[in-house]
Design a protein around this motif. Structure first.
Motif, short mmCIF file in Angstrom:
data_model
loop_
_atom_site.label_atom_id
_atom_site.label_comp_id
_atom_site.label_asym_id
_atom_site.label_seq_id
_atom_site.Cartn_x
_atom_site.Cartn_y
_atom_site.Cartn_z
N SER A 6 9.00 -17.37 -0.87
CA SER A 6 9.78 -16.31 -1.51
C SER A 6 9.08 -15.80 -2.77
O SER A 6 9.08 -14.60 -3.04
CB SER A 6 11.20 -16.77 -1.83
OG SER A 6 11.22 -17.59 -2.96
N ASN A 7 8.48 -16.69 -3.53
CA ASN A 7 7.77 -16.26 -4.74
C ASN A 7 6.49 -15.52 -4.40
O ASN A 7 6.12 -14.57 -5.08
CB ASN A 7 7.46 -17.44 -5.66
CG ASN A 7 8.67 -17.85 -6.45
OD1 ASN A 7 9.62 -17.08 -6.61
ND2 ASN A 7 8.65 -19.06 -6.96
N ARG A 8 5.81 -15.93 -3.35
CA ARG A 8 4.59 -15.25 -2.94
C ARG A 8 4.89 -13.84 -2.47
O ARG A 8 4.19 -12.89 -2.82
CB ARG A 8 3.91 -16.03 -1.81
CG ARG A 8 2.51 -15.51 -1.51
CD ARG A 8 1.89 -16.28 -0.42
NE ARG A 8 2.43 -15.75 0.83
CZ ARG A 8 2.01 -16.09 2.02
NH1 ARG A 8 1.09 -17.00 2.14
NH2 ARG A 8 2.53 -15.57 3.08
N SER A 9 5.96 -13.68 -1.72
CA SER A 9 6.29 -12.34 -1.24
C SER A 9 6.72 -11.44 -2.39
O SER A 9 6.45 -10.24 -2.38
CB SER A 9 7.37 -12.40 -0.17
OG SER A 9 8.58 -12.86 -0.71
N LYS A 10 7.37 -11.99 -3.41
CA LYS A 10 7.76 -11.19 -4.58
C LYS A 10 6.52 -10.72 -5.33
O LYS A 10 6.43 -9.57 -5.73
CB LYS A 10 8.65 -12.00 -5.52
CG LYS A 10 10.05 -12.22 -5.01
CD LYS A 10 10.84 -13.06 -5.99
CE LYS A 10 12.15 -13.48 -5.42
NZ LYS A 10 12.87 -14.39 -6.32
N SER A 11 5.54 -11.62 -5.52
CA SER A 11 4.35 -11.23 -6.26
C SER A 11 3.51 -10.23 -5.46
O SER A 11 2.93 -9.31 -6.02
CB SER A 11 3.51 -12.45 -6.64
OG SER A 11 2.98 -13.07 -5.50
N ASP A 12 3.45 -10.39 -4.14
CA ASP A 12 2.73 -9.43 -3.30
C ASP A 12 3.38 -8.06 -3.39
O ASP A 12 2.70 -7.04 -3.46
CB ASP A 12 2.70 -9.89 -1.84
CG ASP A 12 1.76 -11.06 -1.60
OD1 ASP A 12 0.95 -11.36 -2.51
OD2 ASP A 12 1.85 -11.66 -0.52
N TYR A 13 4.71 -8.03 -3.40
CA TYR A 13 5.41 -6.75 -3.50
C TYR A 13 5.12 -6.08 -4.83
O TYR A 13 4.85 -4.88 -4.87
CB TYR A 13 6.92 -6.96 -3.34
CG TYR A 13 7.71 -5.70 -3.55
CD1 TYR A 13 7.75 -4.72 -2.57
CD2 TYR A 13 8.39 -5.48 -4.74
CE1 TYR A 13 8.46 -3.55 -2.77
CE2 TYR A 13 9.10 -4.32 -4.95
CZ TYR A 13 9.13 -3.36 -3.96
OH TYR A 13 9.82 -2.21 -4.16
N LYS A 14 5.14 -6.85 -5.91
CA LYS A 14 4.87 -6.27 -7.23
C LYS A 14 3.45 -5.73 -7.30
O LYS A 14 3.20 -4.64 -7.82
CB LYS A 14 5.10 -7.31 -8.33
CG LYS A 14 6.55 -7.65 -8.54
CD LYS A 14 6.71 -8.74 -9.58
CE LYS A 14 8.16 -9.16 -9.71
NZ LYS A 14 8.33 -10.29 -10.60
N SER B 193 3.23 -2.52 -5.06
CA SER B 193 3.94 -1.37 -5.60
C SER B 193 3.17 -0.77 -6.77
O SER B 193 3.13 0.45 -6.94
CB SER B 193 5.35 -1.75 -6.03
OG SER B 193 5.33 -2.67 -7.09
#
Length: 104
Positions: free
Chosen positions: A79-87, A90
């Motif tokens: 979940s943290n990896r996907s959040k950082s990839d999204y940031k 974007s």
């Protein structure tokens, strides 16, 4: 002692008096799984579920705790990896859309 989930006439306030978040979660889970028709589940999936449950039941408490901790750690990591990839993505898309982006 009877399970509160199997006794519709009994109040859900039993041992969790005042804990509305827990009660709400249990009510949601009960309504979600209460509407399931077990006849629609394929036999192969039922067999797999029975096999998995038997294997977990035969594990020691230490193995269950360590396995649960590893599952939680893996879920946290993903979940943290996907959040950082999204940031990151974007920010890259915003830079491409702006006029000041210089590809050279």
């Amino acid at each position: 002692m009877e399970n509160q989930m199997n006794n519709p006439g009994q109040s859900h306030m039993g041992g969790n008096a005042g804990n509305t978040a827990s009660d709400s979660l249990m009510d949601k889970a009960a309504s979600m799984f209460g509407n399931m028709n077990l006849n629609n589940i394929p036999d192969s999936l039922k067999q797999y579920g029975n096999t998995a449950a038997t294997k977990v039941k035969n594990m020691s408490t230490t193995q269950k705790v360590i396995g649960g901790a590893l599952l939680a750690a893996g879920a946290w990591y993903l979940s943290n990896r996907s959040k950082s990839d999204y940031k990151t993505n974007s920010a890259a898309h915003a830079a491409r859309r702006s006029n000041s982006y210089d590809p050279s």
